[in-house]
Design an enzyme around this catalytic site. Sequence first.
Site, PDB file in Angstrom:
ATOM      1  NE  ARG A  61      -8.164  13.448   2.817  1.00 21.29           N
ATOM      2  CZ  ARG A  61      -8.300  12.255   2.648  1.00 21.29           C
ATOM      3  NH1 ARG A  61      -9.431  11.676   2.189  1.00 21.29           N
ATOM      4  NH2 ARG A  61      -7.410  11.193   3.221  1.00 21.29           N
ATOM      5  CG  HIS A 115     -12.580   4.680   2.524  1.00 15.82           C
ATOM      6  ND1 HIS A 115     -13.212   5.675   3.056  1.00 15.82           N
ATOM      7  CD2 HIS A 115     -11.304   4.913   2.710  1.00 15.82           C
ATOM      8  CE1 HIS A 115     -12.100   6.424   3.768  1.00 15.82           C
ATOM      9  NE2 HIS A 115     -10.966   5.918   3.697  1.00 15.82           N
ATOM     10  CG  HIS A 149     -13.186   3.418   6.106  1.00 18.00           C
ATOM     11  ND1 HIS A 149     -12.461   2.190   5.945  1.00 18.00           N
ATOM     12  CD2 HIS A 149     -12.297   4.231   6.563  1.00 18.00           C
ATOM     13  CE1 HIS A 149     -10.995   2.114   5.948  1.00 18.00           C
ATOM     14  NE2 HIS A 149     -10.787   3.404   6.510  1.00 18.00           N
ATOM     15  CE  LYS A 172      -0.206   2.654   6.597  1.00 19.61           C
ATOM     16  NZ  LYS A 172      -1.500   3.376   6.549  1.00 19.61           N
ATOM     17  NE  ARG A 218      -6.055   1.961  -0.439  1.00 15.95           N
ATOM     18  CZ  ARG A 218      -5.769   3.343  -0.033  1.00 15.95           C
ATOM     19  NH1 ARG A 218      -4.366   3.639  -0.002  1.00 15.95           N
ATOM     20  NH2 ARG A 218      -6.761   4.345   0.018  1.00 15.95           N
ATOM     21  CG  ASP A 246      -5.198  11.227  17.094  1.00 12.91           C
ATOM     22  OD1 ASP A 246      -4.564  10.372  16.180  1.00 12.91           O
ATOM     23  OD2 ASP A 246      -5.560  10.961  18.396  1.00 12.91           O
ATOM     24  CG  MET A 247     -12.113  10.932  17.223  1.00 16.38           C
ATOM     25  SD  MET A 247     -13.000  12.517  17.222  1.00 16.38           S
ATOM     26  CE  MET A 247     -13.802  12.370  15.443  1.00 16.38           C
ATOM     27  CG  ASN A 295      -1.831   0.975   1.364  1.00 24.23           C
ATOM     28  OD1 ASN A 295      -1.757   1.818   0.608  1.00 24.23           O
ATOM     29  ND2 ASN A 295      -2.699   0.918   2.197  1.00 24.23           N
ATOM     30  CD  GLU A 322      -8.615  -0.417   3.862  1.00 24.55           C
ATOM     31  OE1 GLU A 322      -8.557  -1.061   4.838  1.00 24.55           O
ATOM     32  OE2 GLU A 322      -8.747   0.841   3.795  1.00 24.55           O
ATOM     33  CG  ASN A 332     -10.005   1.219  17.955  1.00 22.96           C
ATOM     34  OD1 ASN A 332      -9.896   0.291  18.396  1.00 22.96           O
ATOM     35  ND2 ASN A 332      -9.357   1.653  16.796  1.00 22.96           N
TER      36      ASN A 332
HETATM   37  P1  ADP Z   1      -6.093   5.936   8.221  1.00 24.39           P
HETATM   38  O1  ADP Z   1      -7.250   6.543   7.579  1.00 24.39           O
HETATM   39  O2  ADP Z   1      -4.798   7.042   8.259  1.00 24.39           O
HETATM   40  O3  ADP Z   1      -5.778   4.670   7.874  1.00 24.39           O
HETATM   41  P2  ADP Z   1      -7.008   5.203  10.876  1.00 24.39           P
HETATM   42  O4  ADP Z   1      -8.046   4.305  10.264  1.00 24.39           O
HETATM   43  O5  ADP Z   1      -5.855   4.340  11.305  1.00 24.39           O
HETATM   44  O6  ADP Z   1      -6.511   6.170   9.735  1.00 24.39           O
HETATM   45  O7  ADP Z   1      -7.527   6.228  11.938  1.00 24.39           O
HETATM   46  C1  ADP Z   1      -6.982   6.995  12.646  1.00 24.39           C
HETATM   47  C2  ADP Z   1      -7.911   7.699  13.720  1.00 24.39           C
HETATM   48  O8  ADP Z   1      -8.484   6.658  14.350  1.00 24.39           O
HETATM   49  C3  ADP Z   1      -7.396   8.685  14.482  1.00 24.39           C
HETATM   50  O9  ADP Z   1      -8.209   9.912  14.481  1.00 24.39           O
HETATM   51  C4  ADP Z   1      -7.270   8.029  15.802  1.00 24.39           C
HETATM   52  O10 ADP Z   1      -7.396   9.076  17.031  1.00 24.39           O
HETATM   53  C5  ADP Z   1      -8.533   7.098  15.918  1.00 24.39           C
HETATM   54  N1  ADP Z   1      -8.648   6.299  16.843  1.00 24.39           N
HETATM   55  C6  ADP Z   1      -7.673   5.335  17.100  1.00 24.39           C
HETATM   56  N2  ADP Z   1      -8.024   4.516  18.084  1.00 24.39           N
HETATM   57  C7  ADP Z   1      -9.021   5.581  18.734  1.00 24.39           C
HETATM   58  C8  ADP Z   1      -9.670   5.412  20.032  1.00 24.39           C
HETATM   59  N3  ADP Z   1      -9.474   4.338  21.137  1.00 24.39           N
HETATM   60  N4  ADP Z   1     -10.622   6.121  20.172  1.00 24.39           N
HETATM   61  C9  ADP Z   1     -10.790   7.387  19.370  1.00 24.39           C
HETATM   62  N5  ADP Z   1      -9.984   7.202  18.413  1.00 24.39           N
HETATM   63  C10 ADP Z   1      -9.436   6.501  17.820  1.00 24.39           C
END
Ligand code: ADP
Length: 384
Positions: free
Chosen positions: A234, A175, A201, A21, A87, A274-275, A14, A370, A323
């Site tokens: 975005r 996606h 997603h 990756k 990918r 970052d969520m 990827n 994926e 998560n």
């Molecule tokens: P990408 O689109 O780069 O593949 P990911 O699918 O890995 O990204 O998702 C990254 C996001 O998931 C980040 O915003 C991260 O903070 C969030 N995330 C991961 N673990 C948790 C959690 N336990 N609680 C809230 N958000 C989470």
Amino acid sequence: MMGDPAGGDVLVLNVGSSSIKCVVFDAALHEVLRGEVAGIGHRAALRMGALRQPVTAPDHGAALSVVLDALEAQGVALTSLRVTGHRVVHGGPNLADPLLVTPEVRAEIDRCAPLAPLHNPHNLAAMEALAAQAPDLPQVACFDTGFHANCPEVAQRYALPPDCAEAGIRRYGFHGLSYAGIVTRLEALAGVLPERVLAFHLGNGASACAILRGRSVATTMGYSPTDGLTMGTRSGSIDPNAVLRLAGERGVEGARDLLNNRAGLAGLSGGISDMRALEESDASDAAFAIAHFTYWARRHGGSLIAAMQGLDAVVFTGGIGENSARIRAEILDGLGWAGVCYEADKNARNAPRLHGDGSAVTAWVLPAEEERVIARAALDLVQA
Ligand code: ADP
């Protein structure tokens, strides 16, 4: 030797704008090894298994060599591979199903480069570098747009004159490999694939998809992955005249940078994309960014439910979707009108099955897979 040279391993690559990756699967599609070179061109670092180390990777070619050397050091030699799957972000209007990489396929991926300038050229470079090192190793390209290729024309076209669509200005959606994996996994878990599935997603990039009888009929990303839901950096949906004004005032590159790298959750919160960090913050801007994210997920979700004329299942995947119990709850609570219900304790545990017995609309948390989708497609093609 970690892999299974007798059956032949599958290497999935990827290649992103600043990372490569890789995941190795054995012939039974068990994951054997996973790694990544991140920060290409700028303080690159390798992660593979337990290994973590800085590496020299000024460009994608060098990064691919680092990946291949590291794989070999871990017992996965190029000669032990049965096939490599890539990918490819954008298949454009003509590439949808997985394909063996031939000179013609490479030329078509190259023709799509203006649609994905930060991705497709790197995919091609990786294919060419691999072909030079292992000319007999079959390579398969899997397209992230492919799952949406058969959306109805009304869902694909913008309301623009035909010459725009002919020039490739239409909705594609992304996606797709993740959504294809959800279809397979949900069918296995539920026994029968629910007819009308609303899939979210939610990662750094975020989208939602209406999956009717296993096929995409509508999705939130469009011409590019910037449309639709509020994302990490975005903007998601924005009025085209606002984009034109931004481009007029800041220049096209300035507007592009703002909309793709400094908008979304980061733009709303003062820089946090970052969520998990947003959920841990007490700042009111962070709370507003989360509220914006879940509000627009529900709004777009409602539109996708209308595209399917109803709802039988909701699925969450991606880093946030898998998560964050809070984000799922805020989205699901807003879809109660569509018959969605879930059990709070299951949601708190990130359980695959969030609904109770007898629930008319089911709710699920499934892993984004994926790489496994790519590996399966690559093996199917070389075995055919
Ligand atoms: P990408 O689109 O780069 O593949 P990911 O699918 O890995 O990204 O998702 C990254 C996001 O998931 C980040 O915003 C991260 O903070 C969030 N995330 C991961 N673990 C948790 C959690 N336990 N609680 C809230 N958000 C989470």
